[in-house]
Design an enzyme around this catalytic site. Structure first.
Site, PDB file in Angstrom:
ATOM      1  CD  GLU A 194      65.633 111.504   2.122  1.00  0.00           C
ATOM      2  OE1 GLU A 194      66.171 112.321   1.340  1.00  0.00           O
ATOM      3  OE2 GLU A 194      64.573 110.920   1.876  1.00  0.00           O
ATOM      4  CB  THR A 227      60.659 100.065  21.601  1.00  0.00           C
ATOM      5  OG1 THR A 227      60.588  99.569  22.942  1.00  0.00           O
ATOM      6  CG2 THR A 227      59.878  99.158  20.682  1.00  0.00           C
ATOM      7  CE1 TYR A 266      63.191 113.955   4.350  1.00  0.00           C
ATOM      8  CE2 TYR A 266      61.846 115.924   4.239  1.00  0.00           C
ATOM      9  CZ  TYR A 266      61.960 114.549   4.169  1.00  0.00           C
ATOM     10  OH  TYR A 266      60.863 113.783   3.934  1.00  0.00           O
ATOM     11  NE  ARG A 295      54.807 106.336  21.444  1.00  0.00           N
ATOM     12  CZ  ARG A 295      54.497 105.186  22.052  1.00  0.00           C
ATOM     13  NH1 ARG A 295      54.462 104.070  21.372  1.00  0.00           N
ATOM     14  NH2 ARG A 295      54.227 105.164  23.336  1.00  0.00           N
ATOM     15  CE  LYS A 317      57.078  98.378  23.301  1.00  0.00           C
ATOM     16  NZ  LYS A 317      56.940  97.103  22.569  1.00  0.00           N
ATOM     17  CG  ASP A 329      61.813  92.446  19.301  1.00  0.00           C
ATOM     18  OD1 ASP A 329      62.097  93.436  20.003  1.00  0.00           O
ATOM     19  OD2 ASP A 329      60.754  92.362  18.628  1.00  0.00           O
TER      20      ASP A 329
HETATM   21  C1  LIG Z   1      56.515  96.789  21.276  1.00  0.00           C
HETATM   22  C2  LIG Z   1      57.211  95.721  20.509  1.00  0.00           C
HETATM   23  C3  LIG Z   1      57.581  95.914  19.173  1.00  0.00           C
HETATM   24  C4  LIG Z   1      57.085  97.069  18.331  1.00  0.00           C
HETATM   25  O1  LIG Z   1      57.401  98.317  18.750  1.00  0.00           O
HETATM   26  P1  LIG Z   1      56.610  99.573  18.120  1.00  0.00           P
HETATM   27  O2  LIG Z   1      57.465 100.744  18.495  1.00  0.00           O
HETATM   28  O3  LIG Z   1      55.271  99.557  18.745  1.00  0.00           O
HETATM   29  O4  LIG Z   1      56.543  99.366  16.658  1.00  0.00           O
HETATM   30  C5  LIG Z   1      58.342  94.935  18.546  1.00  0.00           C
HETATM   31  N1  LIG Z   1      58.700  93.821  19.205  1.00  0.00           N
HETATM   32  C6  LIG Z   1      58.325  93.584  20.479  1.00  0.00           C
HETATM   33  C7  LIG Z   1      58.764  92.323  21.136  1.00  0.00           C
HETATM   34  C8  LIG Z   1      57.562  94.519  21.155  1.00  0.00           C
HETATM   35  O5  LIG Z   1      57.167  94.252  22.399  1.00  0.00           O
END
Ligand SMILES: *Cc1c(COP(=O)(O)O)cnc(C)c1O
Length: 416
Positions: free
Chosen positions: A53, A223, A51, A232, A226, A197
């Site tokens: 935090e 993320t 933990y 993850r 990807k 994003d």
């Molecule tokens: C995949 C994605 C997310 C969310 O990611 P998670 O890890 O699945 O919550 C947010 N924004 C965009 C543009 C994405 O492609």
């Protein structure tokens, strides 16, 4: 304590079967990848027990000497990788990273400009079924009808009309380069903050294959699993000015204890992403996507926007076969060992559960070492399967060819 095997719990047998599936079918889901054994090792470590935090040097519990080092090195590596002022590596996911960004700079009811979901935006960019759409007043921009690329004139017009507090760039199904600069100019013109994003393209940016939003945007979320090919999870970069608001939004605003095993794995992935090999990988992802698109166009498919500059393609199935839906195409390809997802095309008349399109990405196959010859082969296999989608024998034949192809590009050796 002993390491478990399948005799202890059927879950371990399921994991073995999933390794088998990932090894023997083609992974074309644009948001997926194969994390390295080093990333998997860190992710499956005893750091999950702790933990912590708070943030390095400012924790609520004792015993965080080593954890502080782990999180600090993750932050440092991430700042260096993207040349950012501040990094928060705690978001459990991309969705949480976005929510934290909103929590840091918005009040409930504030107006935000984001990309329309059916033109490629993400659920967290204002979908009415997502907390983003319920808490904030999202106004959507989209792609032009003519070239199916982001309509920057519309972004500006909507910004002038609605005076948003925040402009969100970034997409989940968009096959072209997103130029980060025009959004900055528009945000400045209307006095808005600017968030990018980069969930899908973070790896392409890290590898230098796409323009970086970091010098332009106030906040960059993404993320780590990807194109970036880590565990993850999510992460946030921001200006020094917003650092404290972002950190407070993640904890205590939104999350409890950070997943330090995931943060260790992120640190490993950030170091991998800083290598010349990764830059080469990012370029190859883009080349493979272009080659796959060329092959699919030759096989008779229409590509939304006419092609791809990044790691993904969006196929519009309507001109290929008016009856064939994205849902049916996904299912028949699954049975042929080709894994991808149905997706709406811009202004799709079918529902998001049915759709008229397929989204296809190259991050995973590129990690496996596939190149131009294999992209041609995959385009051919997809064309053959979908042209004769009513003939189960064809899917069966393709599945055998897929297994043969995958046998030459195994991402992982099966655990003994
Ligand atoms: C995949 C994605 C997310 C969310 O990611 P998670 O890890 O699945 O919550 C947010 N924004 C965009 C543009 C994405 O492609």
């Amino acid at each position: 304590m002993m390491w478990p095997d399948s005799s202890n719990d059927p879950v371990f047998e399921m994991i073995s079967r999933e390794v088998e599936r990932q090894n023997n079918t083609i992974q074309l889901i644009a948001s997926e990848n194969f994390a390295s054994p080093a990333v998997l090792r860190a992710s499956g470590s005893v750091l999950t027990n702790k933990y912590s935090e708070g943030y390095p040097g400012r924790r609520y519990y004792g015993g965080n000497m080593v954890i502080d080092e782990v999180e600090s090195i993750a932050q440092q590596r991430l700042k260096e990788l993207f040349g950012a002022d501040h990094a928060n590596v705690q978001p459990h996911s991309g969705a949480n990273a976005n929510l934290a960004a909103y929590l840091a700079v918005l009040e409930a009811g504030d107006t935000v400009l984001g990309m329309s979901l059916d033109h490629g935006g993400h659920l967290t960019h204002g979908s009415p079924v997502n907390i983003s759409g319920r808490n904030y007043n999202f106004v959507a921009y989209g792609v032009t009808a003519s070239d199916e690329r982001i309509d920057y004139n519309q972004v500006r017009d909507l910004a002038l009309e609605h005076r948003p507090k925040l402009i969100v760039a970034g997409a989940t199904t968009y096959s072209r380069t997103i130029d980060p600069a025009p959004f900055r100019a528009i945000a400045d013109e209307v006095g808005a903050l600017y968030m990018f994003d980069a969930a899908h393209i973070a790896g392409l940016i890290a590898g230098g294959a796409h323009p970086s939003p970091v010098p332009h945007a106030d906040i960059v979320t993404f993320t780590t699993h990807k194109t970036l090919r880590g565990p993850r999870g999510g992460a946030i970069l921001c200006t020094a000015e917003l650092a404290s608001a972002i950190d407070k939004a993640i904890f205590p605003g939104l999350q409890g204890g950070p997943l330090e095993h995931a943060i260790a794995a992120k640190a490993v992935a950030f170091a991998e992403a800083a290598t010349p090999e990764f830059a080469d990988y990012a370029k190859k992802i883009v080349q493979n996507s272009a080659d796959l698109g060329k092959g699919l166009a030759e096989a008779g498919f229409r590509l939304v926007s006419g092609g791809s500059d990044n790691h993904l393609l969006l196929l519009d199935l309507r001109s290929f076969d008016t009856e064939l839906t994205g849902k049916q195409a996904q299912e028949v390809l699954d049975s042929a060992g080709i894994t991808l997802n149905k997706n709406t095309v811009p202004d799709d008349e079918r529902s998001p559960f049915v759709t008229s399109g397929l989204r296809i990405g190259t991050p995973a196959t590129t990690t496996q070492g596939m190149g131009p010859a294999e992209m041609g082969k995959i385009a051919d296999l997809i064309g053959r399967t979908l042209r004769q989608h009513k003939d189960e024998g064809v899917a069966h034949e393709v599945r055998a060819e897929v297994a043969k192809l995958c046998g030459r590009f195994r991402p992982y050796e099966l655990p003994s």
